[in-house]
Design an enzyme around this catalytic site. Structure first.
Site, PDB file in Angstrom:
ATOM      1  N   ASN A 295       0.870  -1.171   0.000  1.00  0.00           N
ATOM      2  CA  ASN A 295       0.000   0.000   0.000  1.00  0.00           C
ATOM      3  C   ASN A 295       0.910   1.224   0.000  1.00  0.00           C
ATOM      4  O   ASN A 295       1.508   1.549   1.029  1.00  0.00           O
ATOM      5  CB  ASN A 295      -0.896  -0.031   1.244  1.00  0.00           C
ATOM      6  CG  ASN A 295      -1.741   1.223   1.382  1.00  0.00           C
ATOM      7  OD1 ASN A 295      -1.764   2.068   0.487  1.00  0.00           O
ATOM      8  ND2 ASN A 295      -2.432   1.344   2.505  1.00  0.00           N
ATOM      9  N   TRP A 296       1.011   1.866  -1.156  1.00  0.00           N
ATOM     10  CA  TRP A 296       1.948   2.996  -1.264  1.00  0.00           C
ATOM     11  C   TRP A 296       1.403   4.264  -0.614  1.00  0.00           C
ATOM     12  O   TRP A 296       2.118   5.252  -0.499  1.00  0.00           O
ATOM     13  CB  TRP A 296       2.262   3.270  -2.749  1.00  0.00           C
ATOM     14  CG  TRP A 296       3.076   2.208  -3.413  1.00  0.00           C
ATOM     15  CD1 TRP A 296       3.425   0.986  -2.900  1.00  0.00           C
ATOM     16  CD2 TRP A 296       3.668   2.280  -4.722  1.00  0.00           C
ATOM     17  NE1 TRP A 296       4.182   0.290  -3.820  1.00  0.00           N
ATOM     18  CE2 TRP A 296       4.350   1.056  -4.945  1.00  0.00           C
ATOM     19  CE3 TRP A 296       3.678   3.241  -5.735  1.00  0.00           C
ATOM     20  CZ2 TRP A 296       5.030   0.788  -6.131  1.00  0.00           C
ATOM     21  CZ3 TRP A 296       4.357   2.965  -6.917  1.00  0.00           C
ATOM     22  CH2 TRP A 296       5.032   1.754  -7.111  1.00  0.00           C
ATOM     23  N   LYS A 297       0.127   4.244  -0.245  1.00  0.00           N
ATOM     24  CA  LYS A 297      -0.516   5.421   0.370  1.00  0.00           C
ATOM     25  C   LYS A 297      -0.297   6.641  -0.519  1.00  0.00           C
ATOM     26  O   LYS A 297      -0.268   6.510  -1.738  1.00  0.00           O
ATOM     27  CB  LYS A 297      -0.010   5.606   1.810  1.00  0.00           C
ATOM     28  CG  LYS A 297      -0.156   4.301   2.618  1.00  0.00           C
ATOM     29  CD  LYS A 297       0.017   4.466   4.088  1.00  0.00           C
ATOM     30  CE  LYS A 297      -0.201   3.127   4.783  1.00  0.00           C
ATOM     31  NZ  LYS A 297      -0.104   3.197   6.232  1.00  0.00           N
TER      32      LYS A 297
ATOM     33  N   HIS B 222      -9.525   1.292   4.845  1.00  0.00           N
ATOM     34  CA  HIS B 222      -8.265   1.445   5.574  1.00  0.00           C
ATOM     35  C   HIS B 222      -8.494   2.400   6.746  1.00  0.00           C
ATOM     36  O   HIS B 222      -9.278   3.342   6.633  1.00  0.00           O
ATOM     37  CB  HIS B 222      -7.178   1.985   4.637  1.00  0.00           C
ATOM     38  CG  HIS B 222      -5.816   1.908   5.243  1.00  0.00           C
ATOM     39  ND1 HIS B 222      -5.382   2.825   6.178  1.00  0.00           N
ATOM     40  CD2 HIS B 222      -4.809   1.020   5.082  1.00  0.00           C
ATOM     41  CE1 HIS B 222      -4.159   2.491   6.566  1.00  0.00           C
ATOM     42  NE2 HIS B 222      -3.784   1.401   5.922  1.00  0.00           N
TER      43      HIS B 222
ATOM     44  N   GLU C 215      -6.851   4.756   7.807  1.00  0.00           N
ATOM     45  CA  GLU C 215      -6.596   6.175   7.488  1.00  0.00           C
ATOM     46  C   GLU C 215      -7.804   6.807   6.795  1.00  0.00           C
ATOM     47  O   GLU C 215      -8.083   7.987   6.965  1.00  0.00           O
ATOM     48  CB  GLU C 215      -5.316   6.286   6.640  1.00  0.00           C
ATOM     49  CG  GLU C 215      -4.087   6.052   7.513  1.00  0.00           C
ATOM     50  CD  GLU C 215      -2.898   5.411   6.817  1.00  0.00           C
ATOM     51  OE1 GLU C 215      -2.854   5.393   5.575  1.00  0.00           O
ATOM     52  OE2 GLU C 215      -2.005   4.913   7.535  1.00  0.00           O
TER      53      GLU C 215
ATOM     54  N   GLU D 199      -5.384  -4.872  10.518  1.00  0.00           N
ATOM     55  CA  GLU D 199      -4.358  -3.860  10.747  1.00  0.00           C
ATOM     56  C   GLU D 199      -4.660  -3.119  12.059  1.00  0.00           C
ATOM     57  O   GLU D 199      -5.477  -2.188  12.065  1.00  0.00           O
ATOM     58  CB  GLU D 199      -4.342  -2.838   9.607  1.00  0.00           C
ATOM     59  CG  GLU D 199      -4.036  -3.429   8.252  1.00  0.00           C
ATOM     60  CD  GLU D 199      -3.471  -2.387   7.289  1.00  0.00           C
ATOM     61  OE1 GLU D 199      -2.369  -2.618   6.768  1.00  0.00           O
ATOM     62  OE2 GLU D 199      -4.104  -1.337   7.085  1.00  0.00           O
TER      63      GLU D 199
ATOM     64  N   GLY E 168       2.632   2.193  10.904  1.00  0.00           N
ATOM     65  CA  GLY E 168       3.642   3.248  10.813  1.00  0.00           C
ATOM     66  C   GLY E 168       4.343   3.562  12.122  1.00  0.00           C
ATOM     67  O   GLY E 168       5.029   4.581  12.228  1.00  0.00           O
TER      68      GLY E 168
ATOM     69  N   SER F  34       3.401  -2.208  10.396  1.00  0.00           N
ATOM     70  CA  SER F  34       4.843  -2.325  10.677  1.00  0.00           C
ATOM     71  C   SER F  34       5.427  -3.687  10.313  1.00  0.00           C
ATOM     72  O   SER F  34       6.336  -4.175  11.001  1.00  0.00           O
ATOM     73  CB  SER F  34       5.135  -1.977  12.142  1.00  0.00           C
ATOM     74  OG  SER F  34       4.781  -0.628  12.396  1.00  0.00           O
TER      75      SER F  34
ATOM     76  N   GLY G 104       2.920  -1.102   4.277  1.00  0.00           N
ATOM     77  CA  GLY G 104       2.987   0.323   3.952  1.00  0.00           C
ATOM     78  C   GLY G 104       4.419   0.736   3.676  1.00  0.00           C
ATOM     79  O   GLY G 104       4.950   0.519   2.582  1.00  0.00           O
ATOM     80  N   GLY G 105       5.064   1.319   4.677  1.00  0.00           N
ATOM     81  CA  GLY G 105       6.411   1.885   4.522  1.00  0.00           C
ATOM     82  C   GLY G 105       7.397   0.975   3.805  1.00  0.00           C
ATOM     83  O   GLY G 105       8.102   1.407   2.876  1.00  0.00           O
TER      84      GLY G 105
HETATM   85  P1  13P Z   1       3.073   0.319   7.699  1.00  0.00           P
HETATM   86  O1  13P Z   1       3.577  -0.968   7.091  1.00  0.00           O
HETATM   87  O2  13P Z   1       3.829   1.527   7.218  1.00  0.00           O
HETATM   88  O3  13P Z   1       2.957   0.217   9.176  1.00  0.00           O
HETATM   89  O4  13P Z   1       1.582   0.524   7.141  1.00  0.00           O
HETATM   90  C1  13P Z   1       0.686  -0.521   7.214  1.00  0.00           C
HETATM   91  C2  13P Z   1      -0.523  -0.161   6.439  1.00  0.00           C
HETATM   92  O5  13P Z   1      -1.263   0.736   6.817  1.00  0.00           O
HETATM   93  C3  13P Z   1      -0.781  -0.887   5.190  1.00  0.00           C
HETATM   94  O6  13P Z   1      -2.057  -0.640   4.717  1.00  0.00           O
END
Ligand code: 13P
Length: 256
Positions: free
Chosen positions: A15-17, A102, A104, A172, A178, A218, A239-240
């Site tokens: 997920n590149w956000k 998600h 977010e 999640e 994050g 994470s 994510g990251g």
């Molecule tokens: P991180 O891997 O950066 O914690 O993000 C997880 C995430 O929200 C994937 O959708």
């Protein structure tokens, strides 16, 4: 091959956000396409970039096994919905998946579980597979409400026609996203088993047994092997670490 992998093919999804402009997105996608061609994949690989670069990334993935997904979609097919993108539009640009609900989006855009369910129904109708996200906040966990919250989110976010072919669940924990923090392996295993039991209750045994449940929050090269080996963990939503080729590839290679 682990028993679970005979029934459910693992999925590693990035997920590149809200990251990367055209140039960086294309070169990241090209590198992932190239690197995945060099190995025998034990899993499905998916990347979900921002809307604006979907088309360029699709071209960069050409000839590879890496799939394309988006991070949200509208519940409507078309019409007067300024700023929204419909599932049919995502399909046209080459998406096979869409992430929905998600945390977010639930926080930034006040998305409710019933909105997520409407979006999922529209996405399924357009032939997209959905990755429906659930997870508790730290306050909810500390109050002992993690399971109750996740059960409610599943019951109200997942459409009743969902099955292992059109739906993936991503657990999640909001406090793990994050932050570098993760639940313990025992906690992840316990929650994933619980989620599957809720899916059995909602959808019946067969769809539930075939539905993949990803862990997200994470996940990184140093903890991926352990997390991915857990019963009922059928992959990761990353994510990251999905923005760095070496880290993303390292996680992909940890699927055994
Ligand atoms: P991180 O891997 O950066 O914690 O993000 C997880 C995430 O929200 C994937 O959708």
């Amino acid at each position: 091959m682990a028993y679970k992998h005979k029934v459910r093919k693992p999925l590693i999804a990035g997920n590149w956000k809200m990251n990367d402009l055209k140039g960086d997105a294309r070169s990241l996608a090209k590198s992932i396409a190239l690197e995945t061609k060099k190995i025998d994949l034990n899993c499905e690989v998916l990347i979900c970039p921002p809307f604006t670069v979907l088309s360029g990334v699709k071209n960069a993935l050409w000839g590879s096994n890496v799939k394309l997904g988006a991070q949200d979609c509208s519940w409507a097919e078309n019409g007067a919905h300024t700023g929204d993108i419909s599932p049919v539009m995502l399909k046209e640009v080459g998406c096979e998946y869409v992430i929905l609900g998600h945390s977010e989006r639930r926080t930034d855009h006040k998305e409710t579980s019933s909105m997520v369910r409407s979006k999922a129904k529209a996405a399924h109708k357009a032939g997209l597979r959905t990755i429906i996200c659930i997870g508790e906040t730290l306050a909810e966990r500390e109050a002992g409400l993690a399971k109750e919250v996740c059960e409610k989110q599943i019951m109200t976010s997942v459409p009743k026609e969902s099955n292992g072919g059109n739906t993936v669940i991503a657990y999640e924990p909001v406090w793990a996203i994050g932050t570098g923090k993760t639940p313990t392996p025992d906690e992840v295993e316990d929650m994933h088993a619980f989620i599957r039991s809720v899916l059995v209750k909602k959808l019946g045994a067969m769809p539930a047994v075939r539905m993949r449940i990803l862990y997200g929050g994470s996940m990184k090269p140093s903890n991926a092997e352990q997390l991915l080996s857990l019963k009922d963990v059928d992959g990761g939503l990353i994510g990251g670490a999905s923005l760095k080729v070496e880290d993303f590839m390292s996680i992909i290679k940890k699927v055994k």
